[in-house]
Design an enzyme around this catalytic site. Structure first.
Site, PDB file in Angstrom:
ATOM      1  N   ALA A  45      37.387  36.004  30.737  1.00 37.62           N
ATOM      2  CA  ALA A  45      37.970  35.515  29.489  1.00 37.62           C
ATOM      3  C   ALA A  45      37.823  36.559  28.386  1.00 37.62           C
ATOM      4  O   ALA A  45      38.720  36.742  27.561  1.00 37.62           O
ATOM      5  CB  ALA A  45      37.305  34.209  29.079  1.00 37.62           C
ATOM      6  N   SER A  83      38.758  30.634  30.024  1.00 38.97           N
ATOM      7  CA  SER A  83      38.116  29.594  30.823  1.00 38.97           C
ATOM      8  C   SER A  83      36.618  29.841  30.942  1.00 38.97           C
ATOM      9  O   SER A  83      36.190  30.956  31.245  1.00 38.97           O
ATOM     10  CB  SER A  83      38.765  29.582  32.220  1.00 38.97           C
ATOM     11  N   HIS A 135      38.579  33.982  33.484  1.00 42.85           N
ATOM     12  CA  HIS A 135      37.507  33.014  33.718  1.00 42.85           C
ATOM     13  C   HIS A 135      36.157  33.670  33.477  1.00 42.85           C
ATOM     14  O   HIS A 135      35.866  34.741  34.025  1.00 42.85           O
ATOM     15  CB  HIS A 135      37.580  32.492  35.150  1.00 42.85           C
ATOM     16  N   SER A 136      35.318  33.046  32.642  1.00 47.38           N
ATOM     17  CA  SER A 136      33.974  33.527  32.344  1.00 47.38           C
ATOM     18  C   SER A 136      34.042  34.954  31.787  1.00 47.38           C
ATOM     19  O   SER A 136      34.701  35.170  30.779  1.00 47.38           O
ATOM     20  CB  SER A 136      33.095  33.420  33.597  1.00 47.38           C
ATOM     21  N   MET A 137      33.412  35.940  32.402  1.00 42.40           N
ATOM     22  CA  MET A 137      33.528  37.310  31.914  1.00 42.40           C
ATOM     23  C   MET A 137      34.984  37.714  31.763  1.00 42.40           C
ATOM     24  O   MET A 137      35.362  38.434  30.828  1.00 42.40           O
ATOM     25  CB  MET A 137      32.808  38.275  32.857  1.00 42.40           C
TER      26      MET A 137
END
Length: 261
Positions: free
Chosen positions: A102, A125, A98-100
């Site tokens: 990813a 994500s 998720h975010s970083m």
């Protein structure tokens, strides 16, 4: 002489199993966002119980690892997690970031593939594709600017930001993670053979649904895109649908996992 640190790759430090299931036919490894910890994924890990063994990564510099120095290079982070997994039993593995996280998941997929242990699926994500460069210099900004960004993303109840002592504890970790993502550059020409599933919140200020298709340039196996109602942390409100999606992708990869409950 200055003190030097060597980051351990002891799996007991890095991996959190909120619903242990070593006999499961597959495992899903979860990589947290900037400033995030393994506990962010506790609900999703538990939602996958009986489907796959869900394992969340705990980066150095947070929670019980808060006395360890943060890793400020995402390539190094991926190298370290790959080493952590090197001694794990072989079984089909999916990666979810998720975010970083990813970006870490994508880089980890490349490393696992180079070792002959390619993931069967990659979930990215709330993060645009590595090829879509954008200046991210938040780590150079003032403390107040960093805290403003946390409020803007509205990932949690931000009343905790009123606690000055707590803010002093979390700011160094946030800055380190923002430095890691702000200085990250992908290695040219690198793509994974794993199919990529892109997940995005429809009101995410960091990533929009029209940016999701750019992930197709980072895989030879195609992508699919799923949009959820919510912002950057839409995931907290859609645990069951996301767990169901993970299970479907594993089954499509030929892994005999049951449907999520």
């Amino acid at each position: 002489m200055p003190e030097t640190f060597t980051t351990s790759t002891d799996p007991d430090l890095w991996l959190r199993r909120f619903a242990p299931d070593p006999a499961a036919p597959a495992r899903v490894l979860f990589l947290p966002h900037a400033g995030g910890a393994a506990s962010f994924y506790r609900p999703l890990c538990r939602a996958l119980a009986g489907v796959a063994e869900a394992i969340a990564v705990q980066y150095p510099g947070r929670q019980e690892r808060r006395r360890e120095p943060c890793v400020e290079d995402l390539h190094q982070m991926a190298d370290l997690v790959a080493e952590v997994l090197a001694g794990a039993p072989e079984r089909p593995t999916a990666l979810f970031g998720h975010s970083m996280g990813a970006v870490v998941a994508f880089e980890l997929a490349l490393r696992l593939e180079e070792r002959g242990a390619a993931p069967v699926a990659l979930f990215v994500s709330a993060r645009r594709a590595p090829s879509q460069y954008r200046v991210e210099d938040l780590y150079l900004q003032s403390d107040e600017r960093v805290l403003e960004e946390i409020r803007r993303l509205d990932g949690t109840d931000t009343t905790f930001l009123e606690d000055e002592e707590l803010v002093r504890l979390i700011l160094p970790t946030l800055r380190s993670d923002y430095r890691a993502i702000g200085t990250y550059r992908p290695r040219p020409g690198k793509a994974t053979s794993a199919p990529i599933t892109v997940l995005v919140g429809d009101s995410d200020p960091r990533m929009s649904a029209p940016e999701a298709p750019h992930w197709a340039g980072h895989t030879s196996a195609g992508i699919d895109v799923h949009s959820f109602r919510g912002g950057h942390f839409y995931l907290a409100e859609h645990v069951e649908p996301v767990a169901g999606l993970i299970g479907r992708r594993l089954r499509e990869a030929g892994v005999p996992v049951p449907a999520a409950r």
